[in-house]
Design a protein around this motif. Structure first.
Motif, PDB file in Angstrom:
ATOM      1  N   ALA A 140       0.779  -1.150   0.057  1.00 28.54           N
ATOM      2  CA  ALA A 140       0.117  -0.031  -0.064  1.00 28.54           C
ATOM      3  C   ALA A 140       0.890   1.360  -0.003  1.00 28.54           C
ATOM      4  O   ALA A 140       1.711   1.404   0.688  1.00 28.54           O
ATOM      5  CB  ALA A 140      -1.051   0.090   1.428  1.00 28.54           C
ATOM      6  N   GLU A 141       0.700   2.251  -0.860  1.00 27.40           N
ATOM      7  CA  GLU A 141       1.056   3.549  -0.852  1.00 27.40           C
ATOM      8  C   GLU A 141       0.088   4.431  -0.124  1.00 27.40           C
ATOM      9  O   GLU A 141      -0.932   4.419  -0.088  1.00 27.40           O
ATOM     10  CB  GLU A 141       1.403   4.020  -2.187  1.00 27.40           C
ATOM     11  N   ARG A 142       0.876   5.271   0.686  1.00 28.68           N
ATOM     12  CA  ARG A 142       0.111   6.098   1.541  1.00 28.68           C
ATOM     13  C   ARG A 142       0.910   7.556   1.571  1.00 28.68           C
ATOM     14  O   ARG A 142       2.049   7.598   1.342  1.00 28.68           O
ATOM     15  CB  ARG A 142       0.199   5.570   2.990  1.00 28.68           C
ATOM     16  N   GLU A 143       0.163   8.383   1.695  1.00 23.63           N
ATOM     17  CA  GLU A 143       0.591   9.863   1.718  1.00 23.63           C
ATOM     18  C   GLU A 143       0.336  10.242   3.378  1.00 23.63           C
ATOM     19  O   GLU A 143      -0.886  10.274   3.751  1.00 23.63           O
ATOM     20  CB  GLU A 143      -0.296  10.757   0.915  1.00 23.63           C
ATOM     21  N   ILE A 144       1.089  10.560   3.911  1.00 22.88           N
ATOM     22  CA  ILE A 144       1.048  11.053   5.465  1.00 22.88           C
ATOM     23  C   ILE A 144       1.378  12.318   5.691  1.00 22.88           C
ATOM     24  O   ILE A 144       2.359  12.817   5.096  1.00 22.88           O
ATOM     25  CB  ILE A 144       2.221  10.035   6.191  1.00 22.88           C
ATOM     26  N   LYS A 145       0.627  13.005   6.256  1.00 23.60           N
ATOM     27  CA  LYS A 145       0.671  14.560   6.644  1.00 23.60           C
ATOM     28  C   LYS A 145       1.020  14.360   8.313  1.00 23.60           C
ATOM     29  O   LYS A 145       0.249  14.093   9.187  1.00 23.60           O
ATOM     30  CB  LYS A 145      -0.702  15.330   6.423  1.00 23.60           C
ATOM     31  N   ILE A 146       2.138  14.923   8.778  1.00 20.31           N
ATOM     32  CA  ILE A 146       2.749  14.996  10.024  1.00 20.31           C
ATOM     33  C   ILE A 146       2.833  16.430  10.407  1.00 20.31           C
ATOM     34  O   ILE A 146       3.533  17.139   9.974  1.00 20.31           O
ATOM     35  CB  ILE A 146       3.642  14.203  10.373  1.00 20.31           C
ATOM     36  N   THR A 147       1.951  16.759  11.581  1.00 17.46           N
ATOM     37  CA  THR A 147       2.361  18.089  12.126  1.00 17.46           C
ATOM     38  C   THR A 147       3.099  17.950  13.347  1.00 17.46           C
ATOM     39  O   THR A 147       2.989  16.983  14.070  1.00 17.46           O
ATOM     40  CB  THR A 147       0.912  18.683  12.723  1.00 17.46           C
ATOM     41  N   ILE A 148       4.178  18.785  13.223  1.00 19.89           N
ATOM     42  CA  ILE A 148       5.123  18.816  14.258  1.00 19.89           C
ATOM     43  C   ILE A 148       5.497  20.070  14.902  1.00 19.89           C
ATOM     44  O   ILE A 148       5.175  21.308  14.043  1.00 19.89           O
ATOM     45  CB  ILE A 148       6.487  18.310  14.068  1.00 19.89           C
ATOM     46  N   ASP A 153      13.875  19.208  14.807  1.00 15.97           N
ATOM     47  CA  ASP A 153      14.532  19.171  13.619  1.00 15.97           C
ATOM     48  C   ASP A 153      14.114  17.933  12.761  1.00 15.97           C
ATOM     49  O   ASP A 153      14.276  16.861  13.201  1.00 15.97           O
ATOM     50  CB  ASP A 153      16.066  19.032  13.762  1.00 15.97           C
ATOM     51  N   TYR A 154      13.222  18.099  11.775  1.00 17.29           N
ATOM     52  CA  TYR A 154      12.483  17.238  10.860  1.00 17.29           C
ATOM     53  C   TYR A 154      13.139  16.487   9.995  1.00 17.29           C
ATOM     54  O   TYR A 154      12.705  15.366   9.755  1.00 17.29           O
ATOM     55  CB  TYR A 154      11.292  17.918  10.403  1.00 17.29           C
ATOM     56  N   SER A 170       9.553   9.071   1.183  1.00 19.64           N
ATOM     57  CA  SER A 170      10.186  10.260   0.569  1.00 19.64           C
ATOM     58  C   SER A 170       9.372  11.497   1.299  1.00 19.64           C
ATOM     59  O   SER A 170       8.254  11.712   1.334  1.00 19.64           O
ATOM     60  CB  SER A 170      10.159  10.566  -0.775  1.00 19.64           C
ATOM     61  N   LEU A 171      10.060  12.429   1.625  1.00 23.17           N
ATOM     62  CA  LEU A 171       9.575  13.869   1.873  1.00 23.17           C
ATOM     63  C   LEU A 171       9.083  14.687   0.931  1.00 23.17           C
ATOM     64  O   LEU A 171      10.083  15.208   0.273  1.00 23.17           O
ATOM     65  CB  LEU A 171      10.485  14.496   2.821  1.00 23.17           C
ATOM     66  N   ASP A 172       7.821  15.050   0.363  1.00 21.15           N
ATOM     67  CA  ASP A 172       7.548  15.797  -0.717  1.00 21.15           C
ATOM     68  C   ASP A 172       7.350  17.117  -0.476  1.00 21.15           C
ATOM     69  O   ASP A 172       7.724  17.875  -1.439  1.00 21.15           O
ATOM     70  CB  ASP A 172       5.955  15.000  -1.094  1.00 21.15           C
ATOM     71  N   SER A 173       6.788  17.465   0.862  1.00 19.28           N
ATOM     72  CA  SER A 173       6.877  18.960   0.979  1.00 19.28           C
ATOM     73  C   SER A 173       6.740  19.340   2.578  1.00 19.28           C
ATOM     74  O   SER A 173       6.576  18.479   3.080  1.00 19.28           O
ATOM     75  CB  SER A 173       5.718  19.347   0.272  1.00 19.28           C
ATOM     76  N   VAL A 174       6.999  20.531   2.789  1.00 21.80           N
ATOM     77  CA  VAL A 174       7.226  20.961   4.185  1.00 21.80           C
ATOM     78  C   VAL A 174       6.564  22.522   4.109  1.00 21.80           C
ATOM     79  O   VAL A 174       6.796  23.313   3.399  1.00 21.80           O
ATOM     80  CB  VAL A 174       8.427  21.039   4.876  1.00 21.80           C
ATOM     81  N   LYS A 175       5.688  22.759   4.896  1.00 19.87           N
ATOM     82  CA  LYS A 175       4.871  23.884   4.987  1.00 19.87           C
ATOM     83  C   LYS A 175       4.540  24.431   6.525  1.00 19.87           C
ATOM     84  O   LYS A 175       4.433  23.538   7.349  1.00 19.87           O
ATOM     85  CB  LYS A 175       3.705  24.074   4.135  1.00 19.87           C
ATOM     86  N   THR A 176       4.481  25.695   6.711  1.00 18.47           N
ATOM     87  CA  THR A 176       4.159  26.024   8.134  1.00 18.47           C
ATOM     88  C   THR A 176       2.676  26.455   8.337  1.00 18.47           C
ATOM     89  O   THR A 176       2.035  26.510   7.291  1.00 18.47           O
ATOM     90  CB  THR A 176       5.044  27.509   8.542  1.00 18.47           C
ATOM     91  N   SER A 181       4.004  28.580  14.047  1.00 14.40           N
ATOM     92  CA  SER A 181       4.386  27.686  15.203  1.00 14.40           C
ATOM     93  C   SER A 181       4.559  26.355  14.993  1.00 14.40           C
ATOM     94  O   SER A 181       4.903  25.310  15.942  1.00 14.40           O
ATOM     95  CB  SER A 181       3.279  28.023  16.272  1.00 14.40           C
ATOM     96  N   LEU A 182       3.999  25.674  13.869  1.00 14.34           N
ATOM     97  CA  LEU A 182       4.105  24.343  13.653  1.00 14.34           C
ATOM     98  C   LEU A 182       4.472  24.166  12.188  1.00 14.34           C
ATOM     99  O   LEU A 182       4.138  25.077  11.224  1.00 14.34           O
ATOM    100  CB  LEU A 182       2.557  23.643  13.803  1.00 14.34           C
ATOM    101  N   TYR A 183       4.917  22.757  11.680  1.00 18.65           N
ATOM    102  CA  TYR A 183       5.166  22.453  10.365  1.00 18.65           C
ATOM    103  C   TYR A 183       4.434  21.366  10.092  1.00 18.65           C
ATOM    104  O   TYR A 183       4.204  20.700  11.008  1.00 18.65           O
ATOM    105  CB  TYR A 183       6.688  22.080  10.551  1.00 18.65           C
ATOM    106  N   GLU A 184       4.095  21.191   8.976  1.00 25.25           N
ATOM    107  CA  GLU A 184       3.313  20.275   8.336  1.00 25.25           C
ATOM    108  C   GLU A 184       4.251  19.331   7.119  1.00 25.25           C
ATOM    109  O   GLU A 184       4.455  20.087   6.203  1.00 25.25           O
ATOM    110  CB  GLU A 184       1.865  20.614   7.707  1.00 25.25           C
ATOM    111  N   LEU A 185       4.407  18.212   7.421  1.00 20.40           N
ATOM    112  CA  LEU A 185       5.335  17.523   6.647  1.00 20.40           C
ATOM    113  C   LEU A 185       4.554  16.366   5.902  1.00 20.40           C
ATOM    114  O   LEU A 185       3.595  15.822   6.461  1.00 20.40           O
ATOM    115  CB  LEU A 185       6.384  16.539   7.599  1.00 20.40           C
ATOM    116  N   ARG A 186       4.834  16.355   4.555  1.00 22.39           N
ATOM    117  CA  ARG A 186       4.000  15.489   3.926  1.00 22.39           C
ATOM    118  C   ARG A 186       4.958  14.309   3.220  1.00 22.39           C
ATOM    119  O   ARG A 186       5.792  14.837   2.510  1.00 22.39           O
ATOM    120  CB  ARG A 186       3.083  16.109   2.488  1.00 22.39           C
TER     121      ARG A 186
END
Length: 225
Positions: A140-148, A153-154, A170-176, A181-186
């Motif tokens: 299964a391929e999944r797209e994971i969005k993680i808030t940190i 240090d991500y 693989s890390l596709d994108s990072v946004k604040t 105050s938070l980062y969203e990692l995709r």
């Protein structure tokens, strides 16, 4: 057997020859539509188009056969046609080319040729779809969005978890978010075992302070079930 029915009568086409070509186009157009429906997602309008397309192409080929001027005119008319729906998958393209090939062959009188090759193609496609040829393994391929939090240090934060639970990540994108105050990692990952998806999520929750985590399917073109 594979010679053209019309090779000696390209000008004066008999009704019997025309009837044989039309019936062949109809029968094998229905064959293309039936094979396309086998273990596939389809729409009613598309399979009807596949059934009718050979007769339409045959009509055009018979009209332009041996007439260069008419051929150029028809080419200009067809160049105005645009497919305005979403792009189809590989199986849809295969069925369209097959239908057009039937119309081209019957329009030129090669009835025996297209009977032989259509039966061969139909049998070949049915066998390949029955034995699930080329089907991917059940990963299964999944797209994971993680808030940190912003103080983490991500870049290497989840590498050990992904190495344990996934074949690839693989890390596709990072946004604040939340005023920076938070980062969203995709991430895009390929899971080793679907049953351990919750286990991976729980392990990530420990790292990100129990902030929001979203697991979703990767958006891809659907070609078959």
């Amino acid at each position: 057997m594979l010679s053209s029915l019309l090779i000696e009568s390209s000008v004066d086409l008999s009704f019997k020859q025309l009837l044989v070509c039309v019936i062949t186009s109809i029968i094998f157009g229905l064959l293309v539509a039936s094979v396309h429906m086998y273990r596939n997602v389809y729409s009613k309008n598309f399979v009807i188009t596949l059934a009718v397309l050979p007769v339409l192409v045959q009509l055009v080929i018979m009209l332009v056969n041996g007439n260069l001027g008419t051929g150029v005119a028809v080419l200009g008319a067809f160049s105005l046609i645009r497919f305005r729906s979403v792009a189809g998958g590989a199986r849809e393209i295969t069925s369209i080319f097959w239908s057009m090939g039937i119309g081209l062959a019957t329009g030129m009188g090669f009835v025996g040729y297209i009977v032989l090759f259509s039966i061969t193609i139909a049998f070949f496609l049915l066998i390949l779809n029955t034995i699930h040829f080329g089907e991917k393994q059940k990963v299964a391929e999944r797209e994971i969005k993680i808030t940190i939090p912003e103080d983490l240090d991500y870049p290497d934060l989840f590498d050990d978890l992904f190495q344990h639970y996934t074949y690839a990540a693989s890390l596709d994108s990072v946004k604040t978010t939340n005023m920076g105050s938070l980062y969203e990692l995709r991430y895009r990952v390929t899971l080793k075992d679907n049953r351990k998806e919750k286990e991976l999520m729980d392990a990530i929750r420990v790292r990100n302070g129990n902030l929001t985590i979203i697991f979703g399917k990767v958006s891809t073109n659907r070609e078959e079930l």
